[in-house]
Design a protein around this motif. Structure first.
Motif, PDB file in Angstrom:
ATOM      1  N   TRP A  25      19.099 -51.612  45.474  1.00  0.00           N
ATOM      2  CA  TRP A  25      19.502 -53.044  45.821  1.00  0.00           C
ATOM      3  C   TRP A  25      18.258 -53.603  46.576  1.00  0.00           C
ATOM      4  O   TRP A  25      17.325 -52.989  47.218  1.00  0.00           O
ATOM      5  CB  TRP A  25      20.597 -53.176  46.737  1.00  0.00           C
ATOM      6  CG  TRP A  25      21.880 -52.894  46.315  1.00  0.00           C
ATOM      7  CD1 TRP A  25      22.282 -51.913  45.304  1.00  0.00           C
ATOM      8  CD2 TRP A  25      23.234 -53.386  46.498  1.00  0.00           C
ATOM      9  NE1 TRP A  25      23.326 -51.848  44.808  1.00  0.00           N
ATOM     10  CE2 TRP A  25      24.103 -52.736  45.541  1.00  0.00           C
ATOM     11  CE3 TRP A  25      23.483 -54.246  47.465  1.00  0.00           C
ATOM     12  CZ2 TRP A  25      25.606 -53.246  45.972  1.00  0.00           C
ATOM     13  CZ3 TRP A  25      24.837 -54.603  47.823  1.00  0.00           C
ATOM     14  CH2 TRP A  25      26.061 -54.103  46.854  1.00  0.00           C
ATOM     15  N   VAL A  26      17.946 -54.955  46.157  1.00  0.00           N
ATOM     16  CA  VAL A  26      16.451 -55.238  46.688  1.00  0.00           C
ATOM     17  C   VAL A  26      16.629 -56.595  47.279  1.00  0.00           C
ATOM     18  O   VAL A  26      17.778 -57.471  46.979  1.00  0.00           O
ATOM     19  CB  VAL A  26      15.807 -55.675  45.201  1.00  0.00           C
ATOM     20  CG1 VAL A  26      14.352 -56.315  45.567  1.00  0.00           C
ATOM     21  CG2 VAL A  26      15.642 -54.379  44.309  1.00  0.00           C
ATOM     22  N   PHE A  27      15.569 -56.886  48.242  1.00  0.00           N
ATOM     23  CA  PHE A  27      15.850 -58.120  48.965  1.00  0.00           C
ATOM     24  C   PHE A  27      14.493 -58.760  48.891  1.00  0.00           C
ATOM     25  O   PHE A  27      13.766 -58.165  49.408  1.00  0.00           O
ATOM     26  CB  PHE A  27      16.269 -57.919  50.512  1.00  0.00           C
ATOM     27  CG  PHE A  27      16.587 -58.925  51.316  1.00  0.00           C
ATOM     28  CD1 PHE A  27      17.758 -59.421  51.711  1.00  0.00           C
ATOM     29  CD2 PHE A  27      15.599 -60.039  51.750  1.00  0.00           C
ATOM     30  CE1 PHE A  27      18.190 -60.454  52.382  1.00  0.00           C
ATOM     31  CE2 PHE A  27      15.807 -60.824  52.419  1.00  0.00           C
ATOM     32  CZ  PHE A  27      16.991 -61.204  52.956  1.00  0.00           C
ATOM     33  N   VAL A  28      14.473 -59.957  48.334  1.00  0.00           N
ATOM     34  CA  VAL A  28      12.855 -60.600  47.981  1.00  0.00           C
ATOM     35  C   VAL A  28      12.760 -61.614  49.009  1.00  0.00           C
ATOM     36  O   VAL A  28      13.858 -62.476  49.049  1.00  0.00           O
ATOM     37  CB  VAL A  28      13.015 -61.159  46.551  1.00  0.00           C
ATOM     38  CG1 VAL A  28      11.767 -61.743  46.221  1.00  0.00           C
ATOM     39  CG2 VAL A  28      13.278 -60.189  45.520  1.00  0.00           C
ATOM     40  N   SER A  29      12.025 -61.669  49.801  1.00  0.00           N
ATOM     41  CA  SER A  29      11.598 -62.555  51.001  1.00  0.00           C
ATOM     42  C   SER A  29      10.352 -63.237  50.368  1.00  0.00           C
ATOM     43  O   SER A  29       9.282 -62.742  49.937  1.00  0.00           O
ATOM     44  CB  SER A  29      11.737 -61.966  52.096  1.00  0.00           C
ATOM     45  OG  SER A  29      10.540 -61.015  52.132  1.00  0.00           O
ATOM     46  N   GLY A  30      10.331 -64.642  50.881  1.00  0.00           N
ATOM     47  CA  GLY A  30       8.989 -65.424  50.797  1.00  0.00           C
ATOM     48  C   GLY A  30       9.279 -66.853  50.870  1.00  0.00           C
ATOM     49  O   GLY A  30      10.358 -67.328  50.822  1.00  0.00           O
ATOM     50  N   GLN A  51      18.935 -52.448  54.593  1.00  0.00           N
ATOM     51  CA  GLN A  51      18.964 -51.270  53.840  1.00  0.00           C
ATOM     52  C   GLN A  51      18.543 -51.531  52.341  1.00  0.00           C
ATOM     53  O   GLN A  51      18.033 -50.510  51.938  1.00  0.00           O
ATOM     54  CB  GLN A  51      20.507 -50.555  53.761  1.00  0.00           C
ATOM     55  CG  GLN A  51      20.877 -50.104  55.074  1.00  0.00           C
ATOM     56  CD  GLN A  51      22.198 -49.562  55.098  1.00  0.00           C
ATOM     57  OE1 GLN A  51      22.881 -49.690  54.250  1.00  0.00           O
ATOM     58  NE2 GLN A  51      22.821 -49.359  56.389  1.00  0.00           N
ATOM     59  N   CYS A  52      18.127 -52.870  52.086  1.00  0.00           N
ATOM     60  CA  CYS A  52      17.763 -52.951  50.568  1.00  0.00           C
ATOM     61  C   CYS A  52      16.249 -52.739  50.606  1.00  0.00           C
ATOM     62  O   CYS A  52      15.711 -52.836  51.624  1.00  0.00           O
ATOM     63  CB  CYS A  52      17.947 -54.489  50.252  1.00  0.00           C
ATOM     64  SG  CYS A  52      19.608 -54.729  50.272  1.00  0.00           S
ATOM     65  N   ILE A  53      15.967 -52.652  49.362  1.00  0.00           N
ATOM     66  CA  ILE A  53      14.340 -52.290  49.418  1.00  0.00           C
ATOM     67  C   ILE A  53      13.643 -53.628  49.567  1.00  0.00           C
ATOM     68  O   ILE A  53      14.064 -54.796  48.670  1.00  0.00           O
ATOM     69  CB  ILE A  53      14.099 -51.790  47.978  1.00  0.00           C
ATOM     70  CG1 ILE A  53      14.609 -50.519  47.929  1.00  0.00           C
ATOM     71  CG2 ILE A  53      12.551 -51.844  47.822  1.00  0.00           C
ATOM     72  CD1 ILE A  53      14.165 -49.767  46.527  1.00  0.00           C
ATOM     73  N   ASN A  72      24.451 -53.561  40.843  1.00  0.00           N
ATOM     74  CA  ASN A  72      23.230 -53.809  41.411  1.00  0.00           C
ATOM     75  C   ASN A  72      23.097 -55.156  42.161  1.00  0.00           C
ATOM     76  O   ASN A  72      23.639 -56.248  41.195  1.00  0.00           O
ATOM     77  CB  ASN A  72      21.783 -53.682  40.563  1.00  0.00           C
ATOM     78  CG  ASN A  72      21.877 -52.257  40.192  1.00  0.00           C
ATOM     79  OD1 ASN A  72      22.442 -51.815  38.958  1.00  0.00           O
ATOM     80  ND2 ASN A  72      21.271 -51.569  40.648  1.00  0.00           N
ATOM     81  N   VAL A  73      22.531 -55.254  42.956  1.00  0.00           N
ATOM     82  CA  VAL A  73      22.473 -56.699  43.870  1.00  0.00           C
ATOM     83  C   VAL A  73      20.880 -56.988  44.173  1.00  0.00           C
ATOM     84  O   VAL A  73      20.618 -56.337  44.717  1.00  0.00           O
ATOM     85  CB  VAL A  73      23.444 -56.989  45.211  1.00  0.00           C
ATOM     86  CG1 VAL A  73      23.259 -58.236  45.516  1.00  0.00           C
ATOM     87  CG2 VAL A  73      24.896 -56.760  44.427  1.00  0.00           C
ATOM     88  N   VAL A  74      20.711 -58.281  43.915  1.00  0.00           N
ATOM     89  CA  VAL A  74      19.387 -58.619  44.412  1.00  0.00           C
ATOM     90  C   VAL A  74      19.527 -60.014  45.087  1.00  0.00           C
ATOM     91  O   VAL A  74      20.122 -60.961  44.704  1.00  0.00           O
ATOM     92  CB  VAL A  74      18.406 -58.926  43.296  1.00  0.00           C
ATOM     93  CG1 VAL A  74      16.997 -59.308  43.987  1.00  0.00           C
ATOM     94  CG2 VAL A  74      18.219 -57.685  42.303  1.00  0.00           C
ATOM     95  N   TYR A  75      18.941 -60.110  46.366  1.00  0.00           N
ATOM     96  CA  TYR A  75      19.069 -61.220  47.410  1.00  0.00           C
ATOM     97  C   TYR A  75      17.737 -61.748  47.450  1.00  0.00           C
ATOM     98  O   TYR A  75      16.540 -61.201  47.245  1.00  0.00           O
ATOM     99  CB  TYR A  75      19.541 -60.650  48.763  1.00  0.00           C
ATOM    100  CG  TYR A  75      20.888 -60.103  48.795  1.00  0.00           C
ATOM    101  CD1 TYR A  75      22.051 -60.830  48.880  1.00  0.00           C
ATOM    102  CD2 TYR A  75      21.014 -58.668  49.023  1.00  0.00           C
ATOM    103  CE1 TYR A  75      23.240 -60.370  49.362  1.00  0.00           C
ATOM    104  CE2 TYR A  75      22.340 -58.088  49.005  1.00  0.00           C
ATOM    105  CZ  TYR A  75      23.409 -58.847  49.123  1.00  0.00           C
ATOM    106  OH  TYR A  75      24.437 -58.346  49.298  1.00  0.00           O
TER     107      TYR A  75
END
Length: 242
Positions: free
Chosen positions: A47-52, A157-159, A132-135
């Motif tokens: 699972w992925v956490f995109v920040s920006g 806990q997400c990448i 799968n979840v992407v935030y």
């Protein structure tokens, strides 16, 4: 009982813009595109956490992941949390059984306890179902104004995939690649002119560029400085960098 209002989401196969694909993204951190590709196609359980910051390309990555999932015969969904704030539990019910769920702009529900509880419950259900979840958000989970500690813990806990705004060379690459995919001729001087006088915000640049693309196609012209001045009607004042 009030009937839940319709929540806008991506009509999957038809409205994912062709420019917004994983392979067209410029400036991703090392390994980020491969990670999102694996999540979208079912090759990984991550699972992925995109920040920006705004304009860094977070929505581009989510729509690109949805397009990749469709190509892999998986069922993806996209939701802007801005559209669902205040009624997130109802909105997320539509995503039960999806293979990939992409949730954009977590900032919109941070601090709203009911929405945070709904997202926490959805997160746990999706994990148990093997989705799968992407935030995305403007900051990492530990820097958001979340009121539910358990949700912050789950998101942590997400990448993490941190994005930074593109520099001028990166913005030029984005516009140049868009022109190439459309078979449109564009002068470097024209790109410089746009960035100096229209602004450097990538979202605004790409939106205006798409309008100019249509105008150039209709006129059978290249994107040159004279064409830009003619099409825009006047030369805008220079804008300072934000």
């Amino acid at each position: 009982m009030e009937t839940p209002r319709h929540v806008p989401q991506l009509p999957l196969a038809l409205r994912s813009p062709p420019d917004q694909r994983l392979e067209t993204f410029v400036g991703a951190p090392d390994g980020a595109i491969a990670l999102l590709d694996a999540c979208a196609s079912g090759g990984a359980n991550d699972w992925v956490f995109v920040s920006g910051p705004t304009g860094a390309g977070k929505t581009h990555l989510l729509l690109g992941a949805c397009a990749r999932a469709m190509a892999a015969q998986r069922r993806p969904a996209y939701l802007s949390l801005t559209s669902a704030a205040g009624r997130l539990r109802d909105a997320l019910q539509a995503f039960e059984g999806m293979d990939l769920v992409t949730l954009d702009d977590l900032d919109a529900i941070a601090g709203h306890r009911d929405d945070e509880v709904a997202l926490f419950d959805f997160h746990n259900r999706a994990r148990s179902q093997g989705a799968n979840v992407v935030y995305t958000a403007t900051a990492r989970p530990d820097a958001l104004s979340l009121v539910l500690p358990d949700l912050r813990s789950r998101l942590g806990q997400c990448i993490g995939v941190p994005l930074a705004p593109l520099d001028d060379d990166g913005r030029r690459d984005v516009l140049r690649q868009r022109a190439q995919r459309r078979g449109l001729g564009v002068d470097d001087a024209a790109l410089d002119w746009l960035m100096r006088r229209v602004g450097r915000d990538l979202g605004s640049l790409t939106q205006l560029f798409d309008q100019l693309d249509r105008a150039a196609l209709a006129a059978q012209r290249r994107l040159t400085v004279p064409f830009l001045r003619e099409t825009l009607g006047r030369e805008p004042d220079a804008r300072p960098d934000s």
